[in-house]
Design an enzyme around this catalytic site. Structure first.
Site, PDB file in Angstrom:
ATOM      1  N   CYS A 226      -2.284  -2.782   7.817  1.00 40.61           N
ATOM      2  CA  CYS A 226      -2.239  -3.676   6.659  1.00 40.61           C
ATOM      3  C   CYS A 226      -1.011  -4.585   6.654  1.00 40.61           C
ATOM      4  CB  CYS A 226      -2.290  -2.855   5.371  1.00 40.61           C
ATOM      5  SG  CYS A 226      -3.839  -1.939   5.185  1.00 40.61           S
TER       6      CYS A 226
ATOM      7  N   ASP B 148       0.795  -1.240   0.000  1.00 41.39           N
ATOM      8  CA  ASP B 148       0.000   0.000   0.000  1.00 41.39           C
ATOM      9  C   ASP B 148       0.829   1.292   0.000  1.00 41.39           C
ATOM     10  OD1 ASP B 148      -1.944  -1.885   0.198  1.00 41.39           O
ATOM     11  OD2 ASP B 148      -2.686  -1.294   2.166  1.00 41.39           O
TER      12      ASP B 148
ATOM     13  N   LYS C  82      -7.785  -4.922   4.698  1.00 37.39           N
ATOM     14  CA  LYS C  82      -6.491  -4.630   5.310  1.00 37.39           C
ATOM     15  C   LYS C  82      -5.495  -5.743   4.997  1.00 37.39           C
ATOM     16  CE  LYS C  82      -8.842  -2.092   9.011  1.00 37.39           C
ATOM     17  NZ  LYS C  82     -10.187  -2.245   8.382  1.00 37.39           N
TER      18      LYS C  82
ATOM     19  N   GLU D 243      -4.641  -0.887  -1.561  1.00 44.11           N
ATOM     20  CA  GLU D 243      -5.951  -0.991  -0.913  1.00 44.11           C
ATOM     21  C   GLU D 243      -6.901   0.005  -1.562  1.00 44.11           C
ATOM     22  OE1 GLU D 243      -8.235  -0.457   3.390  1.00 44.11           O
ATOM     23  OE2 GLU D 243      -6.036  -0.427   3.313  1.00 44.11           O
TER      24      GLU D 243
ATOM     25  N   VAL E 144       3.036   0.257   4.295  1.00 43.24           N
ATOM     26  CA  VAL E 144       2.267   0.932   5.340  1.00 43.24           C
ATOM     27  C   VAL E 144       0.868   0.320   5.453  1.00 43.24           C
ATOM     28  CG1 VAL E 144       3.507   3.113   5.087  1.00 43.24           C
ATOM     29  CG2 VAL E 144       1.495   2.691   3.671  1.00 43.24           C
ATOM     30  N   THR E 145       0.262   0.499   6.624  1.00 46.87           N
ATOM     31  CA  THR E 145       0.929   0.887   7.854  1.00 46.87           C
ATOM     32  C   THR E 145       1.285  -0.366   8.634  1.00 46.87           C
ATOM     33  OG1 THR E 145      -1.147   1.088   9.090  1.00 46.87           O
ATOM     34  CG2 THR E 145      -0.287   3.074   8.033  1.00 46.87           C
TER      35      THR E 145
ATOM     36  N   LYS F 264      -6.584  -4.904  -3.451  1.00 47.97           N
ATOM     37  CA  LYS F 264      -7.234  -5.598  -2.335  1.00 47.97           C
ATOM     38  C   LYS F 264      -8.274  -4.687  -1.693  1.00 47.97           C
ATOM     39  CE  LYS F 264      -3.571  -4.331   1.005  1.00 47.97           C
ATOM     40  NZ  LYS F 264      -4.348  -3.716   2.081  1.00 47.97           N
TER      41      LYS F 264
END
Length: 598
Positions: free
Chosen positions: A176, A30, A146, A81, A171-172, A143
């Site tokens: 995730c 992410d 998370k 995400e 991150v983070t 996705k």
């Protein structure tokens, strides 16, 4: 048990972490504009501009890890995400908790922000930051949650490439990264987080999360830093790394060497295609792509000058890769479009596929016809699980059972094509298409078959000559050490399926003879018997420690009929030897085939 490899992070906590060549992936989680740039979703979530700036500073350590991973030849996966525009894949809890948590959240998922709608796929903010822009031969995974495994194909993407070890950054850390790390651990992967490449919005929680990853003697995994990976990359030249790969005979048109030569510009697509056409036997083709058309495609590919952040040529894996098919593939076949969209050059339909391969005039031939028992020893074949690859646009010999077989000069090449097809869009899945998430998830053995071994059963135990050949393949001193286990149930189900498929009342025979006077009741009974055989075959692979990972059978028309009738996968790695697996375990059977050829 420790996997030994020359590439090892010796300073990892709580113990050294190995990086097996060809089996390690870097997962960058992410690193999107929405999460690390000031005007995105992350800035809305973070309680402090100072803390958020620390998260944004992770870009450069992640870039160091990415460069090292690319040099070491690792698989790279970038996750994003986000949600579809109507937010139908975003649960109300995710929206409402943020919206009503406190007054600070003036914007939430789906709202219009400075970089487009927050966490919505297709928005500018949803994409990866420019510094970490994925190469075209790397995986980008969207996705909705998370965790990176939830409602995605990540497990299949990794096992299709033979991956067992994962490095994590992104991150983070507390959200995730931690969720994906735990998921991966449950799936059987060995995991190591690079602590300087991840962070979050609460320093205390981030620190505790890092400790948690490797606590209790590595209950969940390991922790290290990007500096350790960079040091390993710096200590190993490309030539040294090549020597770490297990030996495998390679044709000039084998996928990985061909791709490397295009990236380095040691070869041009035009030269490769010209050499093929100059020595091509046109008589083995049903329909040959005109030379001028193929060379025009080659020239267009050669003109592509896209580079990555370091100036390295950025090419799809199948850039300039020649491939062909047998005549039942029409020009509109989905799989042909999928491969050409990745840069493949279609040579046309061929009536003698083995001759084209053995002459080193193609990397692949796609077919749906039965394999000949006289398959050349230099040709490998992979029969995909029925429904796993699109057959739209193909005139199938038997619509109910026929599947795509990938012919290649090595199982490794066949596996690479299948792994790529998994992540390409399939806009027209047919009625029998089965999504990978609908199949059982097989836990990963981080040791690999080389150390963990493989359980095998022999389909013709009375054939002493064949049995000896099989035992030699699974010699404990070779690349594929094995333990022989009973296989009577699987053998019986395979034989039963072959007989049912060849009986006049079977659906397969009726498809070939639609004017038959066979009664519908007899056909229904045949279908029910075949379903019982399928259930018995599947159960034979799931009956505990003495069940086989692979059933090894001699290549014959009967065995081919049984595989097709059961709808399972098969790999031919040694001429007349077929590795057969249960439905949906293609990755495991391909792993065995790759090692059997080394």
């Amino acid at each position: 048990m420790t996997v030994t490899t020359p590439l090892t992070i010796s300073t990892a906590r709580p113990a050294p972490f190995p990086l097996p060549a060809g089996r390690t992936a870097l997962i960058i989680i992410d690193m999107q504009r929405d999460f690390v740039l000031p005007s995105g979703y992350g800035a809305v979530q973070c309680p402090s501009p100072e803390i958020f700036a620390q998260v944004a500073n992770l870009i450069h350590p992640c870039l160091d890890a990415l460069r090292a991973a690319r040099h070491l030849g690792m698989t790279v996966v970038h996750t994003r995400e986000g949600h579809v525009p109507d937010l139908s894949d975003c649960p109300p809890t995710k929206l409402d908790r943020q919206l009503h948590a406190n007054k600070r959240h003036i914007l939430c998922i789906g709202d219009e922000g400075p970089m487009g709608r927050l966490l919505v796929r297709g928005s500018y903010g949803h994409d990866i930051v420019d510094e970490l822009k994925p190469r075209r031969d790397e995986v980008v995974l969207d996705k909705p949650g998370k965790g990176s495994f939830y409602n995605t194909d990540l497990h299949e993407i990794l096992v299709s490439r033979g991956i067992t070890h994962l490095l994590f950054c992104g991150v983070t850390a507390e959200c995730c990264v931690a969720t994906t790390f735990r998921e991966a651990n449950d799936h059987g992967f060995e995991c190591c987080v690079l602590t300087d490449c991840t962070g979050g919005f609460n320093g205390t929680i981030v620190s505790a999360t890092m400790d948690m990853f490797c606590a209790y003697d590595g209950l969940l995994g390991y922790a290290s830093t990007s500096k350790a990976v960079v040091s390993i990359a710096a200590a190993h030249s490309a030539d040294t790394l090549a020597q770490l790969e297990p030996p495998l005979a390679a044709s000039p048109l084998s996928l990985n060497p061909l791709h490397a030569s295009y990236v380095s510009e040691a070869k041009s697509v035009t030269d490769v295609i010209t050499n093929i056409y100059e020595s091509l036997d046109e008589s083995i083709f049903g329909s040959l792509t005109p030379r001028e058309s193929a060379l025009a495609q080659a020239a267009k590919l050669d003109a592509e000058k896209t580079v990555d952040i370091d100036g390295t040529r950025d090419l799809p894996l199948f850039h300039g890769v020649p491939f062909a098919s047998t005549p039942e593939f029409t020009p509109s076949a989905t799989i042909l479009s999928q491969i050409t969209s990745e840069g493949g050059i279609y040579l046309g339909t061929v009536v003698s596929p083995y001759a084209l391969l053995t002459a080193n005039h193609t990397t692949y031939v796609l077919t749906t016809v039965d394999l000949s028992p006289s398959l050349p020893s230099t040709v490998s074949a992979y029969m995909t699980t029925k429904g796993s690859v699109s057959t739209t646009g193909i005139t199938l010999p038997s619509p109910s059972t026929s599947t795509i077989t990938i012919l290649a000069l090595s199982v490794l090449d066949a596996r690479s094509l299948w792994a790529t097809l998994l992540r390409l869009p399939n806009t027209a899945p047919e009625a029998l298409f089965q999504h990978f998430r609908d199949r059982p998830i097989i836990s990963v053995d981080y040791r690999g078959f080389e150390v963990g071994g493989i359980r095998y059963a022999v389909a013709s135990p009375s054939n002493a000559t064949f049995g000896k050949k099989v035992d030699e393949i699974f010699n404990k001193n070779g690349m594929l050490p094995g333990r022989k286990v009973p296989g009577e149930t699987a053998c019986s189900a395979l034989s039963t399926a072959a007989k049912l498929a060849s009986s006049p009342e079977s659906v397969m025979m009726l498809e070939k003879n639609p004017t038959s006077s066979i009664s519908a009741l007899d056909t229904i009974k045949n279908i029910q018997a075949l379903e019982s055989a399928k259930a018995a075959f599947t159960k034979a692979f799931e009956s505990g420690i003495d069940s086989p990972d692979v059933l090894v059978a001699p290549l014959s028309s009967e065995i081919m009929s049984g595989i097709l009738a059961l709808g399972v996968c098969g790999v031919v790695a040694h001429g007349d030897v077929v590795f057969v697996g249960a439905k949906g375990v293609d990755a495991r059977i391909l792993d065995a085939g790759v090692l059997a050829q080394m």
